[in-house]
Design an enzyme around this catalytic site. Structure first.
Site, PDB file in Angstrom:
ATOM      1  N   HIS A  22     -24.167  -3.885  13.576  1.00 46.58           N
ATOM      2  CA  HIS A  22     -23.531  -4.089  12.277  1.00 46.58           C
ATOM      3  C   HIS A  22     -22.086  -3.598  12.295  1.00 46.58           C
ATOM      4  CE1 HIS A  22     -23.126  -4.551   7.980  1.00 46.58           C
ATOM      5  NE2 HIS A  22     -22.686  -3.322   7.893  1.00 46.58           N
ATOM      6  N   CYS A  80     -12.555  -2.417  -0.898  1.00 48.80           N
ATOM      7  CA  CYS A  80     -12.934  -3.100  -2.138  1.00 48.80           C
ATOM      8  C   CYS A  80     -14.127  -4.031  -1.923  1.00 48.80           C
ATOM      9  CB  CYS A  80     -11.757  -3.839  -2.728  1.00 48.80           C
ATOM     10  SG  CYS A  80     -10.740  -4.675  -1.525  1.00 48.80           S
ATOM     11  N   GLY A 122       7.447 -19.797  -9.494  1.00 48.65           N
ATOM     12  CA  GLY A 122       6.007 -19.572  -9.462  1.00 48.65           C
ATOM     13  C   GLY A 122       5.664 -18.640  -8.342  1.00 48.65           C
ATOM     14  N   GLU A 123       4.535 -17.945  -8.511  1.00 45.46           N
ATOM     15  CA  GLU A 123       4.148 -16.945  -7.540  1.00 45.46           C
ATOM     16  C   GLU A 123       3.929 -17.563  -6.164  1.00 45.46           C
ATOM     17  OE1 GLU A 123       0.698 -13.709  -7.585  1.00 45.46           O
ATOM     18  OE2 GLU A 123       1.267 -14.497  -9.539  1.00 45.46           O
ATOM     19  N   MET A 124       3.204 -18.703  -6.191  1.00 42.46           N
ATOM     20  CA  MET A 124       2.848 -19.347  -4.929  1.00 42.46           C
ATOM     21  C   MET A 124       4.080 -19.791  -4.152  1.00 42.46           C
ATOM     22  SD  MET A 124       0.328 -20.331  -3.052  1.00 42.46           S
ATOM     23  CE  MET A 124      -1.172 -20.776  -3.919  1.00 42.46           C
ATOM     24  N   GLN A 181      -7.401  -7.420   8.165  1.00 37.42           N
ATOM     25  CA  GLN A 181      -7.325  -6.140   7.460  1.00 37.42           C
ATOM     26  C   GLN A 181      -8.432  -5.161   7.833  1.00 37.42           C
ATOM     27  OE1 GLN A 181      -7.187  -6.876   3.279  1.00 37.42           O
ATOM     28  NE2 GLN A 181      -5.064  -6.202   3.152  1.00 37.42           N
ATOM     29  N   ARG A 197     -16.586  -3.439   0.562  1.00 35.41           N
ATOM     30  CA  ARG A 197     -17.770  -2.786   1.119  1.00 35.41           C
ATOM     31  C   ARG A 197     -17.675  -1.266   1.050  1.00 35.41           C
ATOM     32  NH1 ARG A 197     -19.353  -4.954   5.533  1.00 35.41           N
ATOM     33  NH2 ARG A 197     -18.077  -6.815   5.269  1.00 35.41           N
TER      34      ARG A 197
END
Lengths: 433, 280
Positions: A103, A51, A195-197, A120, A53
């Site tokens: 690179h 997502c 809550g999500e967090m 990741q 590169r």
């Protein structure tokens, strides 16, 4: 000569609108690799599409120079994704040979990522490489290059700390908990509100050993719903903090307009739990926990800003480490490039030697057949012939190796000239790589 | 020559102390990754070699004097440093927490410094004291002191970590110091060990008095009283912890108070009060 080139785009230089246009699906990757194989312009290729590169790494050997190889890639992308060459030039970067190697090493080591040191990307590059190998995209040179990239990534992870320190709020909370408790095993976390967090943080805590989860909510049904996810205990609370007596870690994120956990009642709770440590995480805005709570012995309070500051300081630290990692990348890329050059001229050198030796052997045989020489004489002539071959080849070989080691770009031409002048049959599969 | 070797031992301890403290002063992760392994290695090897030298010296003095060397400040402080190092090395062996050295090694260094400054002095030990009672009594007491000093080190570690956590921003930047729970728990174990050893040492000492009639025994001996005060501080800490949950911060402060009491008992009493336990 083989040219290693890459073209790509990333979150650093292009907006999402462009990156999504350039992205490849799995099927498209296989299709494109097949296209490369059939077109004969590009011998090897790996396509990386995430997502953040999109990058194409390729090896071309039927081209005059790296620019020509790059042009093939630009034209291919333009045709395949229906993007104008102009906008491709604007939003992509091109790398040649040494720069390509550098690179790829940077990308794999996560130095080019949005969050430096994230883990990741290594997996993503591995997947892309495996897919390409299966589809017959990666050959000897890219195999070598990617294998090296993975080992450089590993080296950087072990020799620097770019991957250390939590860079998300929830992980920062887990690491802080580990600074307070000698073990998280057997500890209890209380989630107040929902809550999500807070759920994410609780999830990380549980996977790090926390064994009991209490979910407290004003409405019992909601508490039950969240508690199910953690196999926890739901409960409805009404201003009574006694449920915190068992809680070692408290995550609060309610919508309450006022402080829910105040100093005095919490001091009572702390006394009842015999002053065992309590780590309170307040991620609610407006805050749920009175700041004075942190004046209680053994109660440690972090609000959302504190956690963000911890994350920011960890990120800064990673940035510093990145400088060291860049040095490793540069040094490894240079070494790999030099090795590759030598490996690339080796087949030609070998073929030339073989040709000379074969000619000498044939002529010797013919000569011995026609004459009657003693064994001793034959041996003398044979060793003289070998010496002549060796001496004749000495300077060309030495100069060729020098050209390679000096990074002299002409050595490609030397190799080509040798192959043409001596009609060498160099099978270019670099089988010894 | 022997004097020179002792100076070498002193310098090794100084280096180990400095490097241990340096390793603690590192605050950024970059430095930690680059130079800490080297610093820690130097500090740890320094400690090991220094300890070996010190052991040799004590053995040498033992041979020279013909009895356990415990007559003068020279012997006594060297043995004190030896006990501190021994307990530290055992703790490192069991827990891998080298950071403790940053707190206990400087104490050991100062002890050797005192020993070195008295190096030429010797004192004759009265005949009735030359026996294995002396060895048992002093070894137990000094190991108890060493355990208390380790507890003091853990107390300081606790307070440093706590300060970092309360300061928030750089709470996670350094991973040398263990968690609060760990420092506290190990400090407590050291305290218990110290109390057990001290109790045994006192019992051995009092049994010993039954065997020597020539030296008059006084209950009001300054060292004896001071030892009881020290003992009481630590026993009180254990009790308060068990029954009132006095741990963590309070335990850390008590460990510091206890450390001061140990120093008073060991050094202070000798310098300022009259006692039959003096090293002169």
């Amino acid at each position: 000569m083989n040219q290693i080139v890459s073209i790509g785009t990333s979150h650093h230089i292009a907006p999402i609108e462009f990156r999504e246009k350039l992205a490849f699906s799995e099927a498209q990757i296989i299709e494109s690799l097949q296209h490369f194989r059939e077109s004969d312009q590009v011998q090897e290729a790996v396509i990386l599409s995430t997502c953040n590169r999109v990058e194409v790494y390729a090896v071309a050997n039927a081209v005059r120079n790296a620019d020509a190889a790059a042009k093939i890639l630009v034209e291919f992308l333009s045709r395949y994704h229906q993007i104008g060459v102009e906008s491709l030039k604007k939003w992509t970067y091109l790398h040649h040979n040494l720069e390509t190697i550098r690179h790829l090493f940077r990308v794999t080591a996560s130095l080019d990522s949005m969050v430096v040191g994230e883990s990741q990307i290594l997996g993503q590059v591995k997947t892309a490489y495996d897919a390409s190998r299966e589809a017959g995209g990666a050959g000897t040179i890219l195999n070598r290059l990617f294998t090296k990239a993975f080992s450089v990534g590993k080296r950087i992870r072990s020799e620097t700390t770019i991957a250390a320190g939590a860079v998300s709020i929830s992980y920062a909370a887990v690491e802080l908990a580990k600074k307070i408790f000698n073990t998280l095993e057997g500890k209890t976390v209380a989630i107040v509100g929902a809550g999500e967090m807070s759920e994410l943080t609780a999830k990380h805590l549980v996977s790090n050993g926390v064994s009991n989860v209490i979910v407290a909510n004003r409405t019992y049904e909601r508490a039950v719903k969240v508690a199910e996810k953690f196999n926890g205990t739901p409960l409805a609370y009404d201003n009574d903090l006694s449920f915190l007596i068992d809680a070692d870690i408290v995550i609060s994120s309610t919508n309450a307009p006022d402080y829910l956990i105040k100093r005095r009642p919490l001091a009572d709770v702390m006394r009842k739990r015999k002053h065992r440590y309590m780590f309170l995480i307040d991620i609610a805005v407006p805050r749920d926990i009175e700041p004075d709570v942190s004046k209680i012995d053994h109660a440690f309070l972090y609000n959302i800003d504190d956690l963000e500051a911890v994350v920011a300081s960890n990120l800064k630290d990673r940035q510093q480490e990145a400088t060291r990692a860049e040095q490793i990348v540069t040094e490894e890329a240079k070494r790999f490039y030099d090795q590759l050059q030598i490996f690339q001229v080796n087949p030609t050198i070998k073929a030339l030697h073989q040709q000379f030796r074969e000619v000498a052997a044939t002529e010797l045989q013919a000569c011995f057949y026609k004459t009657t020489l003693s064994d001793q004489q034959e041996a003398a002539i044979a060793s003289m012939t070998q010496a002549i071959v060796k001496k004749l080849l000495h300077h060309p070989m030495q100069n060729l190796r020098c050209a390679v080691n000096d990074g002299n770009a002409d050595h490609g031409q030397y190799v080509q000239a040798l192959q043409e002048l001596f009609a060498l049959d160099v099978n270019d599969d670099n089988s010894e790589l | 020559m022997i004097n020179f070797l002792f100076l070498v031992t002193l310098l090794i301890y100084l280096a180990a102390s400095i490097f241990q403290t340096l390793s603690l002063a590192i605050s950024s992760r970059t430095e930690a990754a680059v130079i800490r392994p080297t610093i820690e290695r130097i500090a740890f090897w320094g400690t090991g070699i220094g300890f070996a030298f010190l052991t040799l010296f004590i053995a040498l003095w033992w041979l020279q004097q013909g009895h356990f060397p415990m007559t003068h400040w020279t012997d006594s402080t060297a043995f004190f440093a030896w006990a501190i190092t021994l307990i530290y090395l055992i703790i490192v062996r069991l827990t891998h927490l080298r950071a403790l050295g940053s707190f206990v090694m400087p104490v050991a260094f100062i002890a050797i410094l005192i020993s070195y400054s008295f190096a030429t002095h010797t004192a004759a030990l009265p005949e009735p004291l030359r026996n294995y009672w002396l060895l048992a009594h002093t070894t137990l007491i000094f190991l108890a002191y060493a355990a208390f000093i380790a507890a003091f080190g853990f107390g300081l570690m606790y307070l440093m970590t706590e300060r970092k956590i309360r300061k928030k921003t750089d709470a996670l930047l350094d991973n040398l110091l263990p968690s609060l729970g760990t420092s506290d728990g190990l400090g407590y174990r050291c305290t218990i060990l110290g109390v057990i050893l001290l109790t045994m040492g006192v019992i051995v000492g009092s049994l010993w008095t039954q065997y020597i009639r020539d030296v008059p025994w006084r209950w009001l001996d300054a060292k004896v009283i001071s030892t009881f005060v020290t003992w009481f501080i630590y026993v009180a800490q254990i009790g308060l912890r068990q029954f009132w949950g006095w741990h963590g911060r309070r335990a850390a402060y008590t460990a510091i108070i206890g450390f001061v009491a140990v120093l008073c008992t060991y050094v202070g009493v000798d310098l300022f009060l009259d006692s039959m336990h003096t090293y002169r």
